[in-house]
Design a protein around this motif. Structure first.
Motif, PDB file in Angstrom:
ATOM      1  N   ARG A  95       0.922  -1.350  -0.017  1.00 61.78           N
ATOM      2  CA  ARG A  95      -0.074   0.148  -0.025  1.00 61.78           C
ATOM      3  C   ARG A  95       0.825   1.364   0.092  1.00 61.78           C
ATOM      4  O   ARG A  95       0.686   2.183  -0.665  1.00 61.78           O
ATOM      5  CB  ARG A  95      -0.930   0.000   1.177  1.00 61.78           C
ATOM      6  CG  ARG A  95      -2.016   1.130   1.142  1.00 61.78           C
ATOM      7  CD  ARG A  95      -2.019   2.470   1.912  1.00 61.78           C
ATOM      8  NE  ARG A  95      -1.247   2.376   3.208  1.00 61.78           N
ATOM      9  CZ  ARG A  95      -1.712   2.523   4.169  1.00 61.78           C
ATOM     10  NH1 ARG A  95      -3.071   2.435   4.528  1.00 61.78           N
ATOM     11  NH2 ARG A  95      -0.846   2.674   5.327  1.00 61.78           N
ATOM     12  N   GLU A  96       2.131   1.263   0.647  1.00 58.95           N
ATOM     13  CA  GLU A  96       3.001   2.518   0.922  1.00 58.95           C
ATOM     14  C   GLU A  96       3.542   2.600  -0.400  1.00 58.95           C
ATOM     15  O   GLU A  96       3.874   3.776  -0.894  1.00 58.95           O
ATOM     16  CB  GLU A  96       3.774   2.398   2.016  1.00 58.95           C
ATOM     17  CG  GLU A  96       3.042   2.332   3.464  1.00 58.95           C
ATOM     18  CD  GLU A  96       2.548   3.684   3.382  1.00 58.95           C
ATOM     19  OE1 GLU A  96       2.906   5.002   3.204  1.00 58.95           O
ATOM     20  OE2 GLU A  96       1.192   3.825   3.886  1.00 58.95           O
ATOM     21  N   VAL A  97       4.014   1.706  -1.140  1.00 62.93           N
ATOM     22  CA  VAL A  97       4.567   1.607  -2.409  1.00 62.93           C
ATOM     23  C   VAL A  97       3.552   2.292  -3.272  1.00 62.93           C
ATOM     24  O   VAL A  97       3.849   3.345  -4.084  1.00 62.93           O
ATOM     25  CB  VAL A  97       4.944   0.284  -3.069  1.00 62.93           C
ATOM     26  CG1 VAL A  97       5.188   0.537  -4.500  1.00 62.93           C
ATOM     27  CG2 VAL A  97       6.066  -0.346  -2.334  1.00 62.93           C
ATOM     28  N   VAL A  98       2.295   2.124  -3.297  1.00 63.94           N
ATOM     29  CA  VAL A  98       1.310   2.712  -4.249  1.00 63.94           C
ATOM     30  C   VAL A  98       0.978   4.135  -3.715  1.00 63.94           C
ATOM     31  O   VAL A  98       1.191   5.002  -4.665  1.00 63.94           O
ATOM     32  CB  VAL A  98      -0.161   1.940  -4.170  1.00 63.94           C
ATOM     33  CG1 VAL A  98      -1.405   2.757  -4.682  1.00 63.94           C
ATOM     34  CG2 VAL A  98      -0.038   0.550  -4.649  1.00 63.94           C
ATOM     35  N   VAL A  99       1.048   4.424  -2.339  1.00 64.03           N
ATOM     36  CA  VAL A  99       0.918   5.761  -2.123  1.00 64.03           C
ATOM     37  C   VAL A  99       2.135   6.630  -2.280  1.00 64.03           C
ATOM     38  O   VAL A  99       2.099   7.672  -3.095  1.00 64.03           O
ATOM     39  CB  VAL A  99       0.833   5.767  -0.303  1.00 64.03           C
ATOM     40  CG1 VAL A  99       0.788   7.287   0.022  1.00 64.03           C
ATOM     41  CG2 VAL A  99      -0.635   5.249  -0.045  1.00 64.03           C
TER      42      VAL A  99
END
Length: 138
Positions: A95-99
């Motif tokens: 999720r943090e990679v996406v953000v």
């Protein structure tokens, strides 16, 4: 196809990340049309590059996921989201990679990355509850 150590390592890595559907099934369905691609992916990608020292499998998975977001490769995003989870990357990390990709790749690319991740989470019956951040925002 020449069977050797790099090929065996690559097939094993594919099996760990993608199960038999991404390993044996791919190789067993090799045709004259796709044999060079399958050989390259197995031998070079997973039998050589993924085996190098310097980055863990989880780090390689996070990097790969980010690069696929940047390129907008929706099919490969789903494949590598599964592989990343198999390599020990957490849902929160993905999720943090996406953000983070919002800043450098743009909103549409990030949306595609999130869509791919959501589909894999549903497929694997994984929770969307990660860190309680959504409930704090309301």
């Amino acid at each position: 196809m020449i069977l050797d150590n790099a090929y065996d390592l690559g097939l094993g890595q594919r099996r760990v990340m993608f199960g038999s559907a991404g390993a044996e099934d791919q190789v067993e369905h090799t045709t004259d049309l796709n044999d060079k691609l399958q050989d390259f992916v197995t031998r070079v990608c997973f039998g050589d590059i993924w085996q190098r020292d310097g980055l863990s499998y989880a780090e390689r998975s996070r990097i790969t996921f980010a690069m696929l977001i940047a390129q907008g490769k929706s099919h490969e995003l789903r494949v590598h989201a599964r592989g990343a989870l198999a390599n020990g990357v957490s849902v929160l990390e993905l999720r943090e990679v996406v953000v983070h990709s919002i800043l450098y790749c743009g909103i549409p690319a990030a949306v595609e990355g999130l869509r791919a991740l959501e589909e894999v989470l549903v497929e694997q019956d994984r929770s969307f509850d990660l860190d309680g951040e959504a409930s704090r925002d309301h």
